[in-house]
Design an enzyme around this catalytic site. Sequence first.
Site, PDB file in Angstrom:
ATOM      1  N   ASP A  88       0.886  -1.156   0.000  1.00 31.86           N
ATOM      2  CA  ASP A  88       0.000   0.000   0.000  1.00 31.86           C
ATOM      3  C   ASP A  88       0.928   1.212   0.000  1.00 31.86           C
ATOM      4  O   ASP A  88       1.539   1.537   1.030  1.00 31.86           O
ATOM      5  CB  ASP A  88      -0.881  -0.039   1.260  1.00 31.86           C
ATOM      6  CG  ASP A  88      -1.673   1.256   1.432  1.00 31.86           C
ATOM      7  OD1 ASP A  88      -1.544   2.146   0.570  1.00 31.86           O
ATOM      8  OD2 ASP A  88      -2.414   1.365   2.430  1.00 31.86           O
ATOM      9  N   HIS A 173       5.341   6.849 -24.644  1.00 30.78           N
ATOM     10  CA  HIS A 173       5.521   5.592 -25.380  1.00 30.78           C
ATOM     11  C   HIS A 173       5.589   5.792 -26.891  1.00 30.78           C
ATOM     12  O   HIS A 173       6.069   4.924 -27.610  1.00 30.78           O
ATOM     13  CB  HIS A 173       4.465   4.547 -24.977  1.00 30.78           C
ATOM     14  CG  HIS A 173       3.126   4.748 -25.593  1.00 30.78           C
ATOM     15  ND1 HIS A 173       2.189   5.604 -25.086  1.00 30.78           N
ATOM     16  CD2 HIS A 173       2.547   4.198 -26.685  1.00 30.78           C
ATOM     17  CE1 HIS A 173       1.102   5.569 -25.843  1.00 30.78           C
ATOM     18  NE2 HIS A 173       1.293   4.717 -26.814  1.00 30.78           N
ATOM     19  N   LYS A 177       8.044   3.937 -30.491  1.00 34.43           N
ATOM     20  CA  LYS A 177       7.527   3.381 -31.757  1.00 34.43           C
ATOM     21  C   LYS A 177       8.607   3.499 -32.833  1.00 34.43           C
ATOM     22  O   LYS A 177       9.186   4.566 -33.018  1.00 34.43           O
ATOM     23  CB  LYS A 177       6.259   4.131 -32.195  1.00 34.43           C
ATOM     24  CG  LYS A 177       5.070   3.884 -31.247  1.00 34.43           C
ATOM     25  CD  LYS A 177       3.808   4.571 -31.770  1.00 34.43           C
ATOM     26  CE  LYS A 177       2.715   4.612 -30.719  1.00 34.43           C
ATOM     27  NZ  LYS A 177       1.834   3.457 -30.707  1.00 34.43           N
ATOM     28  N   ASP A 230      -4.332  14.499 -22.574  1.00 38.17           N
ATOM     29  CA  ASP A 230      -4.063  13.065 -22.734  1.00 38.17           C
ATOM     30  C   ASP A 230      -3.180  12.779 -23.947  1.00 38.17           C
ATOM     31  O   ASP A 230      -2.359  11.875 -23.922  1.00 38.17           O
ATOM     32  CB  ASP A 230      -5.404  12.323 -22.877  1.00 38.17           C
ATOM     33  CG  ASP A 230      -5.231  10.814 -22.937  1.00 38.17           C
ATOM     34  OD1 ASP A 230      -4.397  10.288 -22.168  1.00 38.17           O
ATOM     35  OD2 ASP A 230      -5.923  10.162 -23.743  1.00 38.17           O
ATOM     36  N   HIS A 235       2.260  13.053 -26.649  1.00 37.46           N
ATOM     37  CA  HIS A 235       2.583  12.374 -27.911  1.00 37.46           C
ATOM     38  C   HIS A 235       2.649  13.340 -29.102  1.00 37.46           C
ATOM     39  O   HIS A 235       3.572  13.305 -29.899  1.00 37.46           O
ATOM     40  CB  HIS A 235       1.557  11.286 -28.220  1.00 37.46           C
ATOM     41  CG  HIS A 235       1.271  10.388 -27.042  1.00 37.46           C
ATOM     42  ND1 HIS A 235       2.239   9.936 -26.199  1.00 37.46           N
ATOM     43  CD2 HIS A 235       0.106   9.863 -26.571  1.00 37.46           C
ATOM     44  CE1 HIS A 235       1.700   9.158 -25.264  1.00 37.46           C
ATOM     45  NE2 HIS A 235       0.399   9.098 -25.473  1.00 37.46           N
ATOM     46  N   LYS A 329     -11.037  10.835 -30.102  1.00 38.19           N
ATOM     47  CA  LYS A 329     -11.569   9.490 -29.892  1.00 38.19           C
ATOM     48  C   LYS A 329     -12.782   9.336 -30.813  1.00 38.19           C
ATOM     49  O   LYS A 329     -13.448  10.323 -31.152  1.00 38.19           O
ATOM     50  CB  LYS A 329     -12.046   9.331 -28.442  1.00 38.19           C
ATOM     51  CG  LYS A 329     -10.958   9.567 -27.390  1.00 38.19           C
ATOM     52  CD  LYS A 329     -10.196   8.304 -27.080  1.00 38.19           C
ATOM     53  CE  LYS A 329      -9.241   8.508 -25.918  1.00 38.19           C
ATOM     54  NZ  LYS A 329      -8.080   7.597 -25.985  1.00 38.19           N
TER      55      LYS A 329
HETATM   56  C1  BG6 Z   1      -2.255   7.004 -24.223  1.00 36.53           C
HETATM   57  C2  BG6 Z   1      -3.551   7.708 -23.949  1.00 36.53           C
HETATM   58  O1  BG6 Z   1      -1.172   7.774 -23.772  1.00 36.53           O
HETATM   59  O2  BG6 Z   1      -2.114   6.789 -25.621  1.00 36.53           O
HETATM   60  C3  BG6 Z   1      -4.716   6.931 -24.506  1.00 36.53           C
HETATM   61  O3  BG6 Z   1      -3.713   7.872 -22.549  1.00 36.53           O
HETATM   62  C4  BG6 Z   1      -4.500   6.610 -25.970  1.00 36.53           C
HETATM   63  O4  BG6 Z   1      -5.938   7.654 -24.343  1.00 36.53           O
HETATM   64  C5  BG6 Z   1      -3.129   5.990 -26.180  1.00 36.53           C
HETATM   65  O5  BG6 Z   1      -5.521   5.730 -26.382  1.00 36.53           O
HETATM   66  C6  BG6 Z   1      -2.827   5.842 -27.649  1.00 36.53           C
HETATM   67  O6  BG6 Z   1      -1.665   5.080 -27.828  1.00 36.53           O
HETATM   68  P1  BG6 Z   1      -1.441   4.225 -29.143  1.00 36.53           P
HETATM   69  O7  BG6 Z   1      -0.067   3.670 -28.985  1.00 36.53           O
HETATM   70  O8  BG6 Z   1      -2.513   3.187 -29.170  1.00 36.53           O
HETATM   71  O9  BG6 Z   1      -1.567   5.195 -30.283  1.00 36.53           O
END
Ligand code: BG6
Length: 480
Positions: A88, A173, A177, A230, A235, A329
């Site tokens: 925790d 992330h 890629k 987000d 990104h 989205k």
């Molecule tokens: C994340 C977001 O960082 O990236 C998500 O929080 C989003 O909302 C995702 O769906 C998209 O990642 P990818 O690699 O699927 O394009």
Amino acid sequence: MSGFTADRLLLFGATGDLSKRMLLPSLRALEIDGLIDPKLEIVCTARSDLDDLSFRNMAREALEKYLPPDRRGSLATFLNRITFQPLDATDPNGFAALAQKVGTPQQGLAIFLSTAPSLFEPSIAGLKQSGLAGPLSRIGLEKPLGTDLSSSCHINDAVAAAFSEDRTFRIDHYLGKETVQNLLALRFANIMFEPLWNAAHIDHVQITVGETVGLEGRAGFYDGAGAMRDMVQNHMLQLLALVAMEPPVSYEATSVRDEKVKVLRSMRKASAEEIVTGQYRAGAMGREAVPGYDEELGRYSETETFVAIKAHIDNWRWKGVPFYLRTGKRLPQRTTEITVQFRSVPHSIFSGRGARTIPNRLTIGIQPSENIRLSMMAKVPGLDRGGIALRSVPLDIAMPNAFAGPQKRIAYERLLLDLIEGDQTLFVRRDEVEAQWEWVDSVRAVWTEAGITPRTYTAGTWGPSAAIALTERDGVTWSE
Ligand code: BG6
């Protein structure tokens, strides 16, 4: 690359979705390819009251679900690397047992923190107090790291009190890629683009990150964030920085990040006319009817699930070149794509013969298709009795065809390996994150002042019509 290669990995949030879908599968894939040391031990932690065996069973299920059979193999050795310690994180007393479970690494410890934002600070404090944040530890931090500049600074300060910047690995992330990294190869390993890569030859740039998914059960997080925080804050701004940066001296962490941060700091505050936000309503994704955001959420909300912005980079190279950014989205396609629209030739020698030249366009497909497409003008074969005909034809490189051999990897494979080995090139430095927030905060302040609320769009369409008007009034059409 600096420092040590960790021989122990500590995963926070190990029972969470990211761990099951990405982290554990990535680690197994790295193991299969012999890329992690056979001696690497993986200590997992989360609040759940599991023991080693029950966690390993959970991990096995996740690997069977998320890894294709040829990337899975026999899981026994992998699972035997893993131990589990319940924690925790809000209770400082729990960290002593965690430290005991981690033991004393021979070379060093890599920590991966993927927890709810509220657990960040207690986790860092607990790591420090239990001796897990020493000079032979480094930490990888998964988003969200704050909701604005001030909360992000607050978190960064808390991290800095325990881990120096050279031991702090902020994850975006998208940088893991392959095609995103390929952007740098395209720009800086070829002679033909860089001389044209500026306001004199480029009319505008578009960056689209379209998603077909909706809220995906993430209401608690997403409704407090929205598309701007987000997706754009991290990104999309990283993609923009890679497209717009000056050539770094070398492909090395400091040089690359120095150049990205300069771009991020040159971004102009957008005006109200340059921003469109949207929220999806019930519609159809293919043949499937889907509910609206407010229905999924179960209440009224002003969170944007779509944003389009005309951004500007006020520096010598990009003066006057709009960067149109768009993400949302429940758009018709899952696609991440960068389009570089070149200007027209200065004078067409063919116009007297009735031919029209169409400006070149470079499209970099990041996902789902990984490709590079350059539209070129070519003469339509023929005897030209009715005048010369020119047509735009694509030079098309599909990366999977060009590189049929190499295994397609999850972005986290790369990032986990770099974290274990201590290479910060693909991680985001504090000054970058703060420059990103500064710009995002400035845009959000504009929409608050101007009273901009999300316009509705039907799920399965490309966002509100105002997003189309945003580019069309400049004579630009979104690339689709
Ligand atoms: C994340 C977001 O960082 O990236 C998500 O929080 C989003 O909302 C995702 O769906 C998209 O990642 P990818 O690699 O699927 O394009």
